[in-house]
Write a protein that holds these residues in place. Structure first.
Motif, mmCIF file in Angstrom:
data_model
loop_
_atom_site.group_PDB
_atom_site.id
_atom_site.type_symbol
_atom_site.label_atom_id
_atom_site.label_comp_id
_atom_site.label_asym_id
_atom_site.label_seq_id
_atom_site.Cartn_x
_atom_site.Cartn_y
_atom_site.Cartn_z
ATOM 1 N N TYR A 196 -5.097 6.058 -1.640
ATOM 2 C CA TYR A 196 -3.574 6.145 -1.919
ATOM 3 C C TYR A 196 -3.259 7.406 -1.495
ATOM 4 O O TYR A 196 -2.002 7.560 -0.813
ATOM 5 C CB TYR A 196 -3.177 5.473 -3.175
ATOM 6 C CG TYR A 196 -3.699 4.127 -3.361
ATOM 7 C CD1 TYR A 196 -3.093 3.097 -2.397
ATOM 8 C CD2 TYR A 196 -4.608 3.795 -4.058
ATOM 9 C CE1 TYR A 196 -3.373 1.961 -2.513
ATOM 10 C CE2 TYR A 196 -4.992 2.137 -4.182
ATOM 11 C CZ TYR A 196 -4.291 1.483 -3.311
ATOM 12 O OH TYR A 196 -4.620 0.105 -3.408
ATOM 13 N N ASP A 233 -9.982 5.119 -5.401
ATOM 14 C CA ASP A 233 -8.755 4.882 -5.612
ATOM 15 C C ASP A 233 -7.772 6.137 -5.197
ATOM 16 O O ASP A 233 -6.886 6.162 -4.423
ATOM 17 C CB ASP A 233 -7.994 4.030 -6.991
ATOM 18 C CG ASP A 233 -8.116 2.777 -6.892
ATOM 19 O OD1 ASP A 233 -9.198 2.142 -6.091
ATOM 20 O OD2 ASP A 233 -8.016 2.072 -7.926
ATOM 21 N N ILE A 247 0.893 -1.074 -0.064
ATOM 22 C CA ILE A 247 -0.075 -0.142 0.147
ATOM 23 C C ILE A 247 0.898 1.180 -0.170
ATOM 24 O O ILE A 247 0.686 2.169 -0.692
ATOM 25 C CB ILE A 247 -1.086 -0.138 1.022
ATOM 26 C CG1 ILE A 247 -2.073 1.105 0.907
ATOM 27 C CG2 ILE A 247 -0.360 0.031 2.486
ATOM 28 C CD1 ILE A 247 -3.161 1.046 1.994
ATOM 29 N N ALA A 265 0.897 4.233 -2.865
ATOM 30 C CA ALA A 265 0.519 5.383 -2.402
ATOM 31 C C ALA A 265 1.768 6.326 -3.181
ATOM 32 O O ALA A 265 1.373 7.153 -3.778
ATOM 33 C CB ALA A 265 0.569 5.628 -0.867
#
Length: 506
Positions: free
Chosen positions: A438, A434, A345, A349
């Motif tokens: 992020y 999304d 993740i 990001a």
């Protein structure tokens, strides 16, 4: 470093022929640009992640051949040293739920590779520099068994003509020497590709250069090398020094290093390839049979093999890429700034922020590179590597004629760049869910002033305060990092320090 290269003896005629082929390739590139032969925009992005292998003790494992044999997937490839792997994710079109799709593909692939590595008492680690690496781990005997790496090492060592000097002064100072380029293998990165048309290339590359320091401030994850706490992102100085073909006297003359931020904003992709020929002697003078100009005369598309190979030995943090797919040429900007990790993740990001901010800045009618001196962008990169999430950067004040001021990186991101990145992702057509998920990770990193480097150093110091010696503290920090990395929560949520040992029953 994926090109197929066959090791062999290199003589003077090879170098002379290769230099001539490079000139022909550059002329061919110029013709392709002038004739507008390049692929139409497809909004394609790509992702590569370099990985480490470590055992349950947190120490490196020199087992990439065995692990790759078990993985048995073309998505995973060898890298420079035997404790390195690389995973390549197939290109995706930017838009929709692409970030979640990529996250799931990376997560699935890494979990599979980790299970296969466990079969030989190893595991996958996404981290900029493995904290437990020792100088004895980075020697020629631990380079991967591939002709390309052997020949590249031989040629860089020959060009330098003496040992490589590593001298990095940060929180502590590291000084040592190496007889090979093996220390480069300590640096594991994320590479983000963006296919662009020639008309958009300069804007995207300039935007990527402008925000490279910001990327490092947000994503630093490499504070340790050979048992020393150095810069928050120690990969750039290590990479530059471990591939430096310049003896000290040549460096003192101002000759450019092969690991290079650059020195100016550009007007065309051609500028970068032309600089490669003008400034950097060939390291791998291996000639292809193709005559690029004759191929063009016959209506075909040349591979420009020599130009591509030479470009791969000039280590820009934002690199131009020429490639062909199904006989159609295209250009990509390859962003090589970010370290690997800490979690999937976190990688996504960083990915979301990069593609969003680059789109926004590249399309700004008053581009940031018209208001920010290139020297300031280069200093930002250096300052961010030194100080990470606590860096102060130079950036223009908002407005057409805004003056350049110093501002904390986290303030700049929260107040100015995150909204721009969100707008850039909207322009790509990325789904709001999304985008928000992020970029929300980036926002929380800034608010908490936590990234991989700050977590590693804080946990290391807690371990030292608990009574562990330096090497035991680094190993314990690495083991805890691996545990939390595989758990998958973003690094800004990680508890600092080592878990307390369980009390005995009763």
């Amino acid at each position: 470093m994926g090109e197929k290269v066959v090791a062999g003896v290199v003589d003077l005629s090879d170098r002379q022929r290769y230099r001539e082929k490079l000139r022909q390739c550059l002329a061919g590139l110029g013709r392709l640009l002038a004739e507008e032969r390049f692929d139409r925009p497809k909004n394609l992005m790509g992702l590569e992640i370099e990985l480490n292998l470590a055992g349950p003790d947190g120490l490196p494992r020199m087992l990439n051949a065995e692990v790759l044999e078990r993985i048995a997937s073309q998505d995973f490839q060898t890298e420079l040293a035997m404790f390195n792997l690389e995973v390549n994710i197939a290109p995706h079109r930017l838009g929709g739920r692409v970030l979640d799709q990529l996250a799931e593909e990376v997560r699935t692939g890494l979990a599979y590779a980790h299970r296969k590595a466990n079969e030989v008492d190893a595991g996958i680690v996404m981290i900029g520099i493995l904290p437990t690496l020792a100088q004895d781990d980075l020697v020629p005997a631990n380079l991967s068994a591939a002709d390309r790496y052997t020949l590249l090492n031989e040629q860089i060592v020959a060009a330098r003509g003496e040992s490589f000097q590593l001298d990095i002064e940060g929180v502590e100072r590291l000084t040592c020497t190496s007889e090979s380029i093996a220390p480069e293998a300590a640096c594991t990165s994320v590479q983000l590709h963006l296919q662009v048309t020639p008309a958009r290339f300069a804007g995207v590359w300039n935007a990527a250069q402008a925000v490279a320091g910001v990327q490092i401030a947000l994503g630093a994850n490499s504070p340790f090398l050979f048992g020393r706490e150095l810069w928050r992102e120690s990969r750039p100085p290590l990479f530059q020094q471990s591939t430096d073909t310049r003896p000290p006297e040549v460096a003192a003359q101002g000759v450019r290093p092969r690991t290079w931020f650059g020195e100016r904003w550009i007007d065309s992709a051609y500028d970068l390839f032309e600089e490669n020929l003008r400034f950097f002697p060939p390291l791998l003078p291996i000639c292809d049979e193709e005559d690029p100009l004759k191929v063009l005369d016959d209506g075909g598309v040349p591979s420009l093999a020599e130009l591509v190979l030479h470009n791969g030995t000039v280590y820009r943090w934002n690199r131009p890429v020429y490639d062909t797919v199904d006989g159609v040429p295209h250009l990509r900007v390859e962003n090589r700034v970010l370290p690997a990790g800490p979690t999937v993740i976190d990688v996504m990001a960083n990915t979301a922020f990069y593609y969003g901010i680059v789109r926004a800045l590249a399309e700004d009618p008053v581009p940031v590179w018209s208001r920010l001196p290139f020297e300031a962008a280069a200093r930002n990169f250096d300052d961010a590597c030194r100080h990470g999430i606590d860096a102060e950067l130079q950036w223009p004040r908002p407005g057409r004629h805004g003056t350049v001021r110093r501002i904390p990186a986290v303030t700049l991101v929260l107040e100015e760049l995150l909204p721009l990145a969100a707008g850039g992702l909207d322009a790509w057509g990325v789904e709001p869910a999304d985008r928000d998920r992020y970029l929300g990770v980036i926002e929380e990193r800034c608010r908490k002033r936590v990234n991989g480097a700050s977590w590693q150093t804080a946990t290391f110091h807690r371990a030292r305060e608990s009574g562990l010696d330096r090497h035991a503290a680094l190993a314990a920090t690495t083991r805890r990092y691996c545990e939390l990395m595989h758990a998958g929560r973003p690094v800004h949520t990680w508890p600092v320090g080592l878990p307390r040992p369980a009390l005995p029953p009763g």
